[in-house]
Design an enzyme around this catalytic site. Structure first.
Site, PDB file in Angstrom:
ATOM      1  N   HIS A 165       0.723  -1.168  -0.083  1.00  0.00           N
ATOM      2  CA  HIS A 165      -0.300  -0.214  -0.126  1.00  0.00           C
ATOM      3  C   HIS A 165       0.696   1.287   0.049  1.00  0.00           C
ATOM      4  O   HIS A 165       0.571   2.211   0.641  1.00  0.00           O
ATOM      5  CB  HIS A 165      -0.813   0.034   1.216  1.00  0.00           C
ATOM      6  CG  HIS A 165      -1.895  -1.082   1.282  1.00  0.00           C
ATOM      7  ND1 HIS A 165      -2.363  -1.623   2.475  1.00  0.00           N
ATOM      8  CD2 HIS A 165      -2.398  -2.100   0.251  1.00  0.00           C
ATOM      9  CE1 HIS A 165      -3.192  -2.806   2.185  1.00  0.00           C
ATOM     10  NE2 HIS A 165      -3.153  -2.928   0.914  1.00  0.00           N
ATOM     11  N   PRO A 166       1.896   1.370  -0.804  1.00  0.00           N
ATOM     12  CA  PRO A 166       2.673   2.663  -0.851  1.00  0.00           C
ATOM     13  C   PRO A 166       1.588   3.896  -1.257  1.00  0.00           C
ATOM     14  O   PRO A 166       1.117   3.663  -2.177  1.00  0.00           O
ATOM     15  CB  PRO A 166       3.740   2.338  -1.682  1.00  0.00           C
ATOM     16  CG  PRO A 166       3.323   1.403  -2.581  1.00  0.00           C
ATOM     17  CD  PRO A 166       2.438   0.241  -1.670  1.00  0.00           C
TER      18      PRO A 166
END
Length: 537
Positions: free
Chosen positions: A472-473
């Site tokens: 989930h960057p």
């Protein structure tokens, strides 16, 4: 260099947000849209079969297979960062989980100066995108393009986990995306009749025949074409040839939290000192580009199951494989239809400090050394837990002016005191559920961390040695009003014209959950803003 026909809009990246932008904008037949995707078409069976997650996780063809720089806070480890590289982007290779986050996440965005992004204002866009098996209602849509389905059948191991959570004060929750997120239950998935339902399937399948939409795959964007501070086109490499395309309205970057800031920096938009170091003329000194990187750090606790009821047992025998294959072929159900994680839980690991859930579980009826890895030879399951709102911040920065070289990726996991305490508390919360009366009949032994690791210091070291991304960057081109904000509240690049960023990099703070559904929501909202701004001129 070859130059193509001029378009109104150029969308860079056919991931979750890019598919929405291209599909929605091309609904207007008077608008010409070009969609550029660096990867190949989404034709592999492993993309469309939910269990294929284990294959695409390591695919050179459909996955960028990034690695972070060595992490000082993770004992010098490089962390593997898979990102989608095909039509649908990461929605074509992810774990299929449909989660929006918490009401408070979006209200916080609005409080940070981003008008229009409160929960009540973004909820209609979640609803517009959805075709939810639960049907239309106050929290869900029933007629949108994106299929959202329940997991078809209960699993006794997941039921035991839910009961164990309840014995630890966490209630059962039948809808994590409804009125309240807190609780334990089953995830909803982006599937339909046993098949993955990616953003490409949702937004491009019906749009591909439109004469005003051009989709180019194998088209690696290498830079923006700027006239002063106005974006007027994109350069890209396709079949070994450098090409260019121009647009009269806007360039829409939807390349993700790694490559959108990278492309801006390569094009002269970023911190002036960084650009000058690599010999790139400064078009716009924007020090926030690539900063504010946030990600969810996943801590995986693995267990040997006391009963042969896990997916490990099925995958480790020819008969088991035949059985689950037949189950999918005849009924479109079973492990092949639901991917990896079935159960979930949102709870407070530090209840004295957090009003809303601060950790999330992904519960898998299988175990492996890492996500997408080969399953263990014994009956096994995994309790994976992550901190929802980490304080740690990192960055994405180009290493050179070579557009085809991966940038520096430094998430700085576990670099704050709160993040360290939450990680340790999360492991303890997972252990408490595993040791509950409801779970005890299913737990033969804790494989990792193992009972020999018990003190806070030992558990934190385990987290540093074993923690990994849960993919989930976000946050590297944040919208806001402070000096480091790259975008305004309409996702336009501050100080530039004809240029927006529409993907998870625009998030000022990471949402409390998986990021695919929010990325789709953001693009749905962006389409309305793009159309409104076009009318205003």
């Amino acid at each position: 260099m070859q130059q193509n026909t001029e378009f109104d809009y150029i969308v860079v990246g056919a991931g979750s947000a890019g598919c929405v932008l291209a599909g929605r904008l091309s609904e207007d037949p008077s608008v010409r849209v070009l969609l550029l995707e660096a990867g190949p078409p989404d034709r592999s069976i492993w993309i469309h079969l939910p269990i294929g997650y284990g294959k695409t996780m390591w695919s050179d063809a459909y996955n960028w297979r990034f690695e972070t720089d060595p992490q000082p806070t993770m004992n010098g480890r490089r962390i593997y960062w898979p990102r989608g590289r095909t039509l649908g982007g990461s929605s074509s290779i992810n774990g299929l989980i449909y989660i929006r986050g918490q009401r408070e996440d979006y209200d916080r965005w609005a409080d940070l100066g981003n008008s229009g992004w409160s929960y009540n204002e973004v909820l209609p866009y979640f609803i517009r995108s959805e075709c939810n098996q639960l049907g239309a209602g106050p929290f869900h849509g029933g007629a949108g393009p994106l299929k959202v389905s329940n997991i078809g059948s209960q699993h006794e191991l997941i039921e035991a986990f839910i009961a164990g959570a309840k014995q630890n004060g966490v209630p059962r929750n039948e809808d994590f995306n409804g009125a309240v997120q807190e609780g334990a239950g089953y995830y909803q998935l982006n599937t339909d009749k046993g098949w993955r339902f990616s953003a490409a399937k949702a937004y491009l399948k019906g749009a591909r025949g439109r004469p005003n939409l051009c989709i180019e795959t194998g088209a690696f964007a290498s830079g923006l074409i700027m006239e002063g501070r106005r974006a007027v086109g994109v350069r890209y490499r396709q079949d070994g040839v450098i090409k260019s395309a121009r647009c009269s309205a806007e360039v829409l970057l939807a390349a993700g939290a790694i490559q959108s800031p990278q492309l801006l920096q390569l094009s002269g938009i970023g911190a002036g000192t960084l650009l000058q170091r690599h010999g790139i003329p400064v078009v716009l000194d924007a020090p926030g580009v690539g900063e504010n990187l946030q990600d969810h750090l996943q801590i995986r606790l693995s267990y040997e199951c006391a009963r042969p009821i896990t997916t490990n047992d099925q995958l480790n025998s020819w008969f088991g494989q035949f059985k689950i294959g037949l189950q999918w072929l005849l009924f479109r159900t079973g492990p092949l239809a639901v991917g990896i994680n079935q159960g979930g839980c949102f709870m407070r690991a530090l209840p004295q400090e957090s009003v809303t859930p601060d950790i999330q579980f992904h519960v898998a009826t299988l175990s492996a050394d890492m996500a997408g890895g080969k399953v263990h030879p014994y009956s096994g399951f995994t309790l994976s837990v992550c901190q929802l709102r980490p304080e740690s911040r990192g960055h994405i920065r180009i290493r050179s002016n070579d557009p085809f070289a991966p940038p520096e990726m430094q998430p700085n996991y576990l670099s704050t005191e709160l993040d360290c305490r939450t990680a340790v508390a999360a492991v303890k919360a997972a252990r408490a559920i595993a040791q509950s009366e409801a779970m005890q009949p299913y737990v033969k032994r804790e494989v990792k961390p193992g009972p020999q690791l018990d003190s806070d210091e030992q558990l934190l070291e385990f987290c540093r040695n074993n923690g990994a991304t849960i993919f989930h960057p976000s946050g590297t081109c944040k919208m806001g009003t402070d000096a480091m904000a790259v975008l305004d509240e309409r996702l336009r690049v501050r100080g530039a014209a004809g240029l927006r960023v529409v993907d998870c990099s625009a998030m000022p703070t990471l949402v409390s959950g998986n990021t695919n559904a929010p990325a789709i929501m953001m693009a749905e909202k962006a389409v309305d803003m793009i159309r409104e701004d076009a009318v205003r001129g």
